[in-house]
Design an enzyme around this catalytic site. Structure first.
Site, mmCIF file in Angstrom:
data_model
loop_
_atom_site.group_PDB
_atom_site.id
_atom_site.type_symbol
_atom_site.label_atom_id
_atom_site.label_comp_id
_atom_site.label_asym_id
_atom_site.label_seq_id
_atom_site.Cartn_x
_atom_site.Cartn_y
_atom_site.Cartn_z
ATOM 1 N N LYS A 16 -0.111 2.223 6.142
ATOM 2 C CA LYS A 16 -0.726 2.020 7.286
ATOM 3 C C LYS A 16 -0.951 0.777 7.889
ATOM 4 C CE LYS A 16 -1.912 6.505 7.295
ATOM 5 N NZ LYS A 16 -1.314 7.276 8.393
ATOM 6 N N SER B 218 -0.823 11.153 -2.892
ATOM 7 C CA SER B 218 0.304 11.436 -1.663
ATOM 8 C C SER B 218 1.510 11.197 -2.188
ATOM 9 C CB SER B 218 -0.428 10.954 -0.669
ATOM 10 O OG SER B 218 -0.352 9.488 -0.585
#
Length: 493
Positions: free
Chosen positions: A43, A279
């Site tokens: 991100k 994840s």
């Protein structure tokens, strides 16, 4: 090593690493380790791209507050970018996300507004919109912002193609959250070689894509259920994800069980030495399924979105204890020295013991007197000492103003003032240990005496007698302010 003008210049160019022990032996399974970004996740790329796009368009004004709804990684990336560029940041986050993320955000200077877990991702997004409209904040809108996808087309996808080189890429495997990575990377990979398969992983108990059901406008998807993969699969299919699907960029959707995600994140650490989050374990589970049916010699690339460090309060670390287990205790007991399981009188470190002197230093005596006259609460401390930090925490929690003199700090280093102060303190207090605390010019004692005085109420009485305000309603167990290894339950260790 390269030299950079800004931490923001270090974003991207993350390594592609071939797995040696987890992958099928005849398939080249590579992982894109996004933890190498400065704030530890993929991100970071999007955070910089969104802010710079808003600066170019004029949507973000100098000094304007930035706000975004995030499960953590986007917010952490934005906090880095905003800190470097000088924008205040507010993050809205569902209360169910890990504590480490909140603390990282606040450490970086962001304000964190929690939303009810029952309201899911939709709730934190609605709160961000509400705050932006009310206060005039710039809302990043990561779930629909094309800058999110564009940066992955420009950087992530190009890095993968450059690293794979002339070898054909059989498949690229990713999860989806905002959809920026999915849309941005897949369109470049497909343009480079239409035969490359794009495989999207999602939680098996929340099959938003696998169900084939459309996303209802402004509502949670009917197939969403809470799952373990933080940052993956919010309770809606984002506009960027919907665009990727509409453009036919996804060839397959693979469901992944939460337990498989946890297991493979641990296996990555223990068998490959790669520290990734839940994840990442989930994406690897899908990538292994693809690799097992890929032709021999194939190249498969799997995204690992972030580091495992921000999952320590989650099920990923279940069973990882602070204390020695039986195997470790047995190993400790296999040799006679430095046993952590035996009660023993441990001598204080030499640096905390005042050597007896015949005559006390006059300058040091005056220094102590002057210091006690300067403040009503004084603590003579050591910068590195855990007991001193525990005392500081109690003062801070209670809102008590205090003056600290660090005997090992720069101000006390000249002419060995710190060393000359210790015999003075030892003579006056009757104790050679540090810290030593005085209230209203009267000696209270060290950390243990401070904690005892708080518990029995005498600390409050002494503060009140000196006219020192403090939070009398605070409920604090002072022992919990100590590091775990100093907690009383370790007293015999």
């Amino acid at each position: 090593m390269a030299r950079y003008d800004s931490i923001l210049d270090t974003i991207g160019r993350t390594p592609l690493v071939r797995l040696a022990r987890l992958a099928p032996p005849d398939v080249n399974l590579h992982v894109k380790v996004e933890a190498f970004n400065p704030m530890g996740s993929v991100k970071d790329r999007m955070a910089l791209a969104v802010i710079e796009a808003a600066e170019r368009s004029g949507a973000l004004r100098p000094g304007q507050t930035v706000i975004e709804a995030t499960s953590g990684n986007t917010g952490i990336g934005l906090a880095m970018v905003c800190a470097r560029k000088g924008y205040p940041l507010v993050v809205t986050m569902a209360e169910s996300f890990s504590l480490e993320r909140r603390r990282l955000l606040r450490f970086l200077g962001a304000r964190v507004v929690l939303t009810p877990a029952a309201e899911k991702g939709s709730g934190m997004l609605a709160k961000a919109i509400e705050l932006a409209e009310t206060h005039g904040y710039f809302l990043c809108r990561q779930f629909e912002n094309e800058a999110n996808a564009e940066v992955h087309s420009r950087t992530t996808a190009r890095e993968i193609l450059d690293d794979v080189g002339d070898e054909p890429l059989h498949a690229w495997v990713t999860g989806f959250g905002t959809g920026g990575t999915l849309k941005g990377v897949s369109r470049v990979l497909k343009a480079a070689d239409p035969r490359t398969r794009v495989v999207v992983a999602e939680p098996d108990n929340a099959p938003l894509l696998g169900s084939g059901q459309a996303q209802p406008p402004g509502a949670s998807h009917p197939c969403f259920r809470p799952h373990l993969m933080q940052g993956w699969s919010p309770d809606f299919i984002s506009p960027l994800t919907q665009q990727a699907l509409a453009e036919g960029l996804a060839d397959e959707v693979v469901p992944v069980a939460g337990e498989a995600a946890l297991r493979l994140a641990r296996d990555l650490a223990r068998k490959e030495g790669i520290f990734a989050g839940i994840s990442g374990g989930a994406t690897l589970a899908a990538a292994l399924a693809v690799a097992r049916r890929a032709p021999p010699g194939s190249h498969v690339v799997c995204m690992l979105p972030d580091t495992g460090e921000r999952y320590q309060s989650t099920p990923l670390f279940a069973g990882i204890e602070d204390e020695m287990n039986e195997e470790e205790l047995a190993l400790s007991r296999s040799t006679p020295g430095y046993r952590f399981d035996l009660p023993a009188a441990v001598p204080a470190p030499a640096s905390t013991v005042a050597e007896p002197v015949a005559t006390l230093d006059a300058e040091a005596e005056r220094f102590v007197d002057d210091t006690l006259a300067r403040a009503r609460v004084v603590m003579f401390a050591l910068a590195w000492c855990e007991f001193c930090w525990a005392a500081r925490k109690l003062f801070d929690r209670l809102g008590i103003p205090y003056l600290t003199v660090e005997l090992d700090g720069p101000a006390c280093q000249g002419d060995d003032l710190g060393g000359r102060l210790r015999p003075v303190l030892a003579r006056r207090t009757g104790a050679a240990t540090i810290p030593q605390i005085a209230i209203g010019g009267e000696w209270l004692g060290g950390c243990g005496e401070l904690f005892a005085a708080w518990r029995d109420g005498s600390l409050g009485e002494r503060l009140a007698a000196c006219g020192i305000a403090y939070d009398a309603e605070a409920e604090i167990d002072p022992e919990r302010l100590l590091p775990a290894w100093l907690h009383p339950r370790h007293a015999t260790a």
